[in-house]
Design a protein around this motif. Sequence first.
Motif, PDB file in Angstrom:
ATOM      1  N   ALA A  88       0.673  -0.847   0.271  1.00 41.02           N
ATOM      2  CA  ALA A  88      -0.029   0.074   0.080  1.00 41.02           C
ATOM      3  C   ALA A  88       0.907   1.351   0.396  1.00 41.02           C
ATOM      4  O   ALA A  88       1.891   1.036  -0.062  1.00 41.02           O
ATOM      5  N   VAL A  89       0.018   2.459  -0.371  1.00 47.19           N
ATOM      6  CA  VAL A  89       1.107   3.771  -0.370  1.00 47.19           C
ATOM      7  C   VAL A  89       0.501   5.254  -0.252  1.00 47.19           C
ATOM      8  O   VAL A  89      -0.633   5.201  -0.353  1.00 47.19           O
ATOM      9  N   LEU A  90       0.777   5.813   0.786  1.00 46.77           N
ATOM     10  CA  LEU A  90       0.539   6.996   0.673  1.00 46.77           C
ATOM     11  C   LEU A  90       1.556   7.742   0.432  1.00 46.77           C
ATOM     12  O   LEU A  90       2.747   8.572   0.416  1.00 46.77           O
ATOM     13  N   ALA A  91       1.118   9.287  -0.367  1.00 50.58           N
ATOM     14  CA  ALA A  91       2.064   9.736  -0.983  1.00 50.58           C
ATOM     15  C   ALA A  91       1.731  11.253  -1.360  1.00 50.58           C
ATOM     16  O   ALA A  91       0.018  10.839  -1.834  1.00 50.58           O
ATOM     17  N   GLY A  92       2.486  12.285  -1.550  1.00 50.60           N
ATOM     18  CA  GLY A  92       1.406  13.440  -1.504  1.00 50.60           C
ATOM     19  C   GLY A  92       1.800  14.184  -3.180  1.00 50.60           C
ATOM     20  O   GLY A  92       2.113  13.157  -3.437  1.00 50.60           O
ATOM     21  N   THR A  93       0.674  14.121  -3.301  1.00 50.25           N
ATOM     22  CA  THR A  93       1.024  14.803  -5.063  1.00 50.25           C
ATOM     23  C   THR A  93       0.674  16.594  -5.210  1.00 50.25           C
ATOM     24  O   THR A  93      -0.312  16.435  -4.243  1.00 50.25           O
ATOM     25  N   THR A  94      -0.288  16.882  -6.659  1.00 46.84           N
ATOM     26  CA  THR A  94      -0.709  18.233  -7.129  1.00 46.84           C
ATOM     27  C   THR A  94      -2.088  18.215  -7.504  1.00 46.84           C
ATOM     28  O   THR A  94      -1.355  16.796  -8.985  1.00 46.84           O
ATOM     29  N   LEU A  95      -3.153  18.222  -7.145  1.00 44.14           N
ATOM     30  CA  LEU A  95      -4.390  18.169  -7.719  1.00 44.14           C
ATOM     31  C   LEU A  95      -4.392  19.723  -8.579  1.00 44.14           C
ATOM     32  O   LEU A  95      -4.126  20.818  -8.303  1.00 44.14           O
ATOM     33  N   PRO A  96      -5.400  19.385  -9.602  1.00 47.48           N
ATOM     34  CA  PRO A  96      -5.884  20.593 -10.399  1.00 47.48           C
ATOM     35  C   PRO A  96      -6.981  21.250  -9.161  1.00 47.48           C
ATOM     36  O   PRO A  96      -7.495  20.559  -8.275  1.00 47.48           O
ATOM     37  N   GLY A  97      -7.222  22.103  -9.699  1.00 48.76           N
ATOM     38  CA  GLY A  97      -7.734  23.424  -8.288  1.00 48.76           C
ATOM     39  C   GLY A  97      -9.463  22.542  -8.987  1.00 48.76           C
ATOM     40  O   GLY A  97     -10.132  21.578  -9.800  1.00 48.76           O
ATOM     41  N   THR A  98     -10.610  22.836  -8.423  1.00 47.76           N
ATOM     42  CA  THR A  98     -11.608  21.915  -8.529  1.00 47.76           C
ATOM     43  C   THR A  98     -12.897  23.066  -9.255  1.00 47.76           C
ATOM     44  O   THR A  98     -13.350  22.526  -9.612  1.00 47.76           O
ATOM     45  N   SER A  99     -12.940  24.337  -9.658  1.00 48.40           N
ATOM     46  CA  SER A  99     -13.166  25.252 -10.289  1.00 48.40           C
ATOM     47  C   SER A  99     -12.372  24.994 -12.095  1.00 48.40           C
ATOM     48  O   SER A  99     -11.292  25.146 -11.797  1.00 48.40           O
ATOM     49  N   ALA A 100     -13.701  24.759 -12.764  1.00 47.34           N
ATOM     50  CA  ALA A 100     -12.961  24.765 -13.982  1.00 47.34           C
ATOM     51  C   ALA A 100     -12.089  26.261 -14.136  1.00 47.34           C
ATOM     52  O   ALA A 100     -12.637  27.409 -14.433  1.00 47.34           O
TER      53      ALA A 100
END
Length: 276
Positions: A86-98
């Motif tokens: 299993a893995v726990l990892a930090g990442t960066t996701l796109p913002g929640t609004s278009a």
Amino acid sequence: MRPAPPVRPAVRVTLAQVAVSDDHAANRETVLDAFVTAGLARADVLVLPEYASGFRPQGVGPEHAEPLDGPFVTLLRERAAATGVAVLAGTTLPGTSAGSDRAVNAVVAVDATGDLVGVYRKVHLYDAFGHRESERLEPGPADAPPLVLDVAGLRFGVLTCYDLRFPESARRVVDAGAQVLVVPAAWAAGDLKAMHWRALAVARAIENTAAVVAVGQAGKGVTGRSLVVGPDGVVGLELDEAPAIRTVDVDGALLASVRETNPSLANRRYAVVPRD
């Protein structure tokens, strides 16, 4: 329905204190190497630092964002399924609004079958010590359910970096059943910062009678110094600033024993309620 994973006396955790750059492809190679090390150590779970998909000391923003079905999380899922780690990892996701001009600092939890179990979106943005994370990132909702990952009979709850300075964040995760607090971080270097990092990790362990697995990113502008703290406050592993990968066993019996001897969770008189 899949059978429940086996419960073992200790859960084996690999801490990957790695250096991360803004070269996402190179970072994925680093993740592959960490999985190899975790597999050789027969680890149950691999913990990568905050911003493991891409980082630059001047700040992380939308230019580093990848969706949950993008190459970074896809790699995590593929390697978890292939290795059983299993893995726990930090990442960066796109913002929640278009069209958002900000991204989201997140930690993803992937179980040993490769399933994406959940995502924690960082609540406390690092607007302190001369930094302004909120200029590039949007905060996660404070009332979102805590992210907890069950691994071999122990429950791992997630905080991220600056969250470590807010004891109510840790307590809320513990209220959701966490026995181990996992803190992926890119803890900014500076005066007293390494001392704060260590002291806060120890405090969160003692006050919650929980183990703490705090994994710092190595490299320019960050502190490294990953550590594992027992529920009694004893530091069992502590690294320096250099990149390193180490594996430890977290003892469920010790957790139970400490909570019996020190029932501070049962004796408390206040609840944690998210602010609007």
